[in-house]
Design an enzyme around this catalytic site. Structure first.
Site, PDB file in Angstrom:
ATOM      1  N   GLU A  54       0.744  -1.536   0.154  1.00 57.03           N
ATOM      2  CA  GLU A  54      -0.221  -0.102   0.192  1.00 57.03           C
ATOM      3  C   GLU A  54       0.910   1.585  -0.156  1.00 57.03           C
ATOM      4  O   GLU A  54       2.285   1.588   0.543  1.00 57.03           O
ATOM      5  CB  GLU A  54      -1.100  -0.177   1.025  1.00 57.03           C
ATOM      6  N   CYS A  74      -1.705  -4.911  -5.344  1.00 55.54           N
ATOM      7  CA  CYS A  74      -2.492  -5.816  -4.513  1.00 55.54           C
ATOM      8  C   CYS A  74      -1.248  -6.733  -5.002  1.00 55.54           C
ATOM      9  O   CYS A  74      -0.562  -7.180  -5.567  1.00 55.54           O
ATOM     10  CB  CYS A  74      -3.730  -6.518  -5.655  1.00 55.54           C
ATOM     11  N   GLU A 129      -1.709  -9.995  -5.465  1.00 61.96           N
ATOM     12  CA  GLU A 129      -1.553 -10.336  -7.035  1.00 61.96           C
ATOM     13  C   GLU A 129      -1.032 -10.332  -8.071  1.00 61.96           C
ATOM     14  O   GLU A 129       0.358 -10.576  -8.964  1.00 61.96           O
ATOM     15  CB  GLU A 129      -2.909 -11.043  -7.693  1.00 61.96           C
ATOM     16  N   CYS A 153     -10.104  -9.061  -6.879  1.00 71.03           N
ATOM     17  CA  CYS A 153     -10.659  -8.185  -7.213  1.00 71.03           C
ATOM     18  C   CYS A 153     -10.533  -8.036  -8.840  1.00 71.03           C
ATOM     19  O   CYS A 153      -9.891  -9.011  -9.468  1.00 71.03           O
ATOM     20  CB  CYS A 153      -9.414  -6.390  -7.148  1.00 71.03           C
ATOM     21  N   CYS A 211      -6.932  -7.877 -10.431  1.00 72.68           N
ATOM     22  CA  CYS A 211      -5.937  -8.639 -10.906  1.00 72.68           C
ATOM     23  C   CYS A 211      -6.645  -9.436 -11.832  1.00 72.68           C
ATOM     24  O   CYS A 211      -5.607 -10.607 -11.970  1.00 72.68           O
ATOM     25  CB  CYS A 211      -5.978  -9.313  -9.171  1.00 72.68           C
TER      26      CYS A 211
HETATM   27  N1  THU Z   1      -5.885  -6.382  -1.782  1.00 73.15           N
HETATM   28  C1  THU Z   1      -5.189  -7.207  -3.298  1.00 73.15           C
HETATM   29  O1  THU Z   1      -3.703  -7.382  -2.993  1.00 73.15           O
HETATM   30  N2  THU Z   1      -5.750  -8.529  -3.621  1.00 73.15           N
HETATM   31  C2  THU Z   1      -7.140  -8.379  -4.556  1.00 73.15           C
HETATM   32  O2  THU Z   1      -7.575  -9.168  -4.830  1.00 73.15           O
HETATM   33  C3  THU Z   1      -8.190  -7.589  -3.609  1.00 73.15           C
HETATM   34  C4  THU Z   1      -8.274  -6.048  -2.293  1.00 73.15           C
HETATM   35  C5  THU Z   1      -5.401  -5.507  -1.466  1.00 73.15           C
HETATM   36  C6  THU Z   1      -5.940  -4.292  -1.812  1.00 73.15           C
HETATM   37  C7  THU Z   1      -5.646  -3.364  -0.614  1.00 73.15           C
HETATM   38  O3  THU Z   1      -4.191  -3.159   0.132  1.00 73.15           O
HETATM   39  C8  THU Z   1      -5.959  -3.886   0.623  1.00 73.15           C
HETATM   40  O4  THU Z   1      -6.030  -6.004   0.068  1.00 73.15           O
HETATM   41  C9  THU Z   1      -8.064  -3.823   0.798  1.00 73.15           C
HETATM   42  O5  THU Z   1      -7.910  -3.429  -0.806  1.00 73.15           O
END
Ligand code: THU
Length: 155
Positions: free
Chosen positions: A63, A72, A74, A106, A109
């Protein structure tokens, strides 16, 4: 007029029902949570991708104080695969969230996985891993039917 029906199939199983190789990958995706940098959402996601040469690549969400820049788990792992092991294809992907029920990737991804499946000309196996349950499926089309891909650009 034709009505088209798209069916999708996942297997739900417990961690104990996984074979030893899948347990190892699922466990690696859990350990990858330690690589997460999620001070803003506090939501850690770990990812482990096994390659055809048996190497396992780890990644986790990264983040940023400028929220839209968050990466993300992935995406960060796929980028590591592509840059650190450019000629080796992916076999299986495990994604872990520290919740009872697995979370699924998501839309962004899912589209990224579609790109890598197209690039590598194969479908990958996926394990969505929660604390007590796992969802297993083959091919990102399972979560992203009628996906847009580079093949659409050529047709
Ligand atoms: N996040 C992922 O790493 N992968 C996903 O497919 C969905 C969301 C992360 C992004 C962010 O750092 C946290 O989860 C909250 O959305």
């Amino acid at each position: 007029m034709n009505k088209l029906e798209i069916r999708t199939e996942l297997t739900q199983l417990s961690f104990d029902e996984l074979n030893s190789e899948d347990k190892k990958l699922a466990q690696a995706s859990k350990e990858a949570l330690n690589l997460s940098h999620a001070p803003y959402s506090k939501f850690k996601v770990g990812c482990a991708i096994s390659l055809e040469n048996q190497i396992i690549v780890l990644g986790a969400n990264q983040e940023n104080a400028s929220y839209p820049m968050c990466l993300c788990a992935e995406g960060s792992t796929l980028a590591a695969v592509a840059t650190q092991h450019p000629n080796i294809k992916i076999d299986k992907v495990a994604i872990h969230v520290p919740l009872e029920t697995p979370a699924s990737p998501c839309g962004f991804c899912r589209q990224s996985f579609k790109e890598y499946e197209t690039r590598m000309n194969k479908k990958f196996d996926y394990l969505l891993v929660g604390n007590s349950q796992v969802y297993a499926f083959h091919g990102i089309d399972t979560l992203l039917p009628l996906a847009f891909s580079s093949k659409d650009l050529i047709d």
